[in-house]
Every structure is written in C-alpha cells, then in structure tokens.
Design a protein around this motif. Structure first.
Motif, mmCIF file in Angstrom:
data_model
loop_
_atom_site.group_PDB
_atom_site.id
_atom_site.type_symbol
_atom_site.label_atom_id
_atom_site.label_comp_id
_atom_site.label_asym_id
_atom_site.label_seq_id
_atom_site.Cartn_x
_atom_site.Cartn_y
_atom_site.Cartn_z
ATOM 1 N N TRP A 166 -7.929 0.993 4.162
ATOM 2 C CA TRP A 166 -7.339 0.343 2.998
ATOM 3 C C TRP A 166 -6.434 -0.814 3.425
ATOM 4 C CZ3 TRP A 166 -7.912 0.973 -2.253
ATOM 5 C CH2 TRP A 166 -8.837 1.948 -2.629
ATOM 6 N N VAL A 196 -10.780 -3.675 -5.103
ATOM 7 C CA VAL A 196 -9.704 -4.450 -4.487
ATOM 8 C C VAL A 196 -9.882 -5.956 -4.656
ATOM 9 C CG1 VAL A 196 -8.661 -5.059 -2.257
ATOM 10 C CG2 VAL A 196 -8.926 -2.651 -2.902
ATOM 11 N N LEU A 202 -8.940 4.576 -8.025
ATOM 12 C CA LEU A 202 -9.045 3.292 -7.331
ATOM 13 C C LEU A 202 -10.006 3.403 -6.150
ATOM 14 C CD1 LEU A 202 -7.911 0.381 -6.955
ATOM 15 C CD2 LEU A 202 -6.138 1.414 -5.499
ATOM 16 N N LEU A 259 0.858 -1.189 0.000
ATOM 17 C CA LEU A 259 0.000 0.000 0.000
ATOM 18 C C LEU A 259 0.891 1.234 0.000
ATOM 19 C CD1 LEU A 259 -2.756 1.390 0.205
ATOM 20 C CD2 LEU A 259 -2.610 1.145 2.698
ATOM 21 N N LEU A 310 -6.940 -4.742 2.214
ATOM 22 C CA LEU A 310 -5.899 -5.487 1.511
ATOM 23 C C LEU A 310 -5.483 -6.734 2.277
ATOM 24 C CD1 LEU A 310 -3.598 -2.614 0.207
ATOM 25 C CD2 LEU A 310 -5.426 -3.819 -0.993
ATOM 26 N N PHE A 333 -1.002 -1.290 -4.568
ATOM 27 C CA PHE A 333 -2.138 -0.366 -4.539
ATOM 28 C C PHE A 333 -1.646 1.010 -4.105
ATOM 29 C CE2 PHE A 333 -3.596 -4.631 -4.129
ATOM 30 C CZ PHE A 333 -4.747 -4.684 -4.892
#
Length: 229
Positions: free
Chosen positions: A223, A189, A184, A7, A227, A200
């Motif tokens: 996020w 995802v 995004l 990330l 993930l 990402f």
C-alpha cells in the motif's frame, strides 16, 4: 501529489503496531474487538504501543457495537482514562435513532479530550444526511478528519460521494481531511489520488490471514508503494 499521502493501519496490539511501522504506515488506529467493528482498547495496550513505536496513534472511543452512544458517562470516563494512559489522538462518532449526529454525546466526549485531535469515523456513512452532520460538527475542537467509504456498503458504492466531497474541500464543514476506508482496494487508489484525496485507512487489507492473523509488514508496504508511486 506534492505531499505524501497518509496511510493509517488498524492495530490491535504491539505486534500489529510494529509490523505496520515496518511496512511504512504513517499512523495507527488502535482498537479492540473487530467482531464488533472496533471498540475502545485497554489502557495497557495504549501504553504498550506508545512505548514500542514512534507513530501517531488514534485510539477508538466506542464501548459497544453500533453507532449509538449508550452510557455517555462511561464514554467520558473511558476517554479520560485513555488520556491518562498517554493517548493523544482519538476516533469517535455517535448517531441518534433518527440517524442524525448525537451532538450531545460527541460534545461531552470531545470536552474530555481537552483539545486533542480526533477523527469522526464511519458513523457518517450511516447518517441520514451527511452534509447536515458535517455542518453540525463544524468548529468542534480537534476535529480534523472524517473516516469514510462514502457509503455504508463500502468504497465501490461510495466512490461518487467521496469524489464529490473532495471537490468541496475548504467549504464550511468540508475543511477536514478525507480518510478513505471501508472496502478500500488498491485499484481505487489512482482515482482517489487524482481527486486530491490524501488519506487512506486499511484494516483487513493489511492482514493476509484475516482478522485472526497479525498485520503483515509486506502487505502494508504494498500500500505504501501504491500511494507513493
């Protein structure tokens, strides 16, 4: 996935960097002036962020809005100054007027990076021929990532391209990591992870108050959770 997805969060200053770290970011992209979609930051900001957080930082080498290189000598001097300020990873990408990669400009800047790792950014999404661009850049020292939405319009439009390129991983020109960013959303995802995409990149998604506000650690953490889940 067996490996934690990366990330990357856009940071403009030390406050952003600390919040991104606290939220679980793995890496920062350091830029200035998001009104121009991200330009080279001051060397003092590079030094300040490196002192404040123990995260990899990829620093933008771009002096004007758009994807033309402009004055390549200035770009080379900027890259060298960033190296002297302690930058060890970079982001760059230049196209010519026909939408082909400006190989001369890219190669001169890469030479100044002295083998450092770097990302070719979303200029690929404006390229006339993505495949030709990848193959032309293949083998350049340090190139390990493409930041892309799959299309200039963003991930919604580019998702089929992203999935197709992920399926070509390991072919000549396709060894580099796909780092997905540009429109995004969290609902993208699962599809991207299922395709084996493990990079990402978020900017505005980390800022609930928009670009006039700072990165939110809580937004980054959401996020990170998506993930890792």
């Amino acid at each position: 996935m067996s490996k934690r997805a990366l990330l990357e969060v856009i940071a403009l200053d030390v406050e952003d960097a600390v919040a991104a770290r606290d939220g679980g970011a793995d890496r920062l992209e350091l830029v200035a002036d998001m009104a121009a979609d991200g330009l080279t930051p001051p060397t003092a900001t590079v030094a300040g962020i490196r002192a404040a957080v123990d995260l990899p930082v990829r620093v933008m080498v771009r002096l004007a809005d758009g994807f033309a290189a402009g004055d390549v000598g200035r770009l080379v001097r900027a890259a060298r100054a960033l190296r002297e300020a302690g930058a060890e990873e970079f982001v760059l990408g230049f196209l010519d007027a026909q939408g082909s990669v400006d190989a001369g400009a890219v190669e001169r800047v890469v030479d100044a990076l002295e083998g450092c790792r770097w990302t070719f950014h979303r200029a690929i999404d404006r390229a006339a021929d993505r495949d030709a661009l990848r193959k032309q850049l293949d083998g350049l020292p340090g190139l390990d990532t493409y930041l892309t939405a799959g299309a200039a319009e963003g991930v919604d439009a580019g998702l089929p391209t992203l999935l197709a390129e992920a399926a070509r991983r390991g072919e000549p020109g396709y060894e580099q990591r796909l780092l997905v960013g540009g429109g995004l959303r969290l609902d993208h995802v699962p599809h991207l992870l299922a395709a084996g995409i493990d990079g990402f990149h978020i900017g505005g998604a980390a800022r609930p108050r928009g670009w006039d506000g700072p990165v939110s650690a809580d937004a980054v953490a959401a996020w990170r959770h998506a993930l890792d889940d």
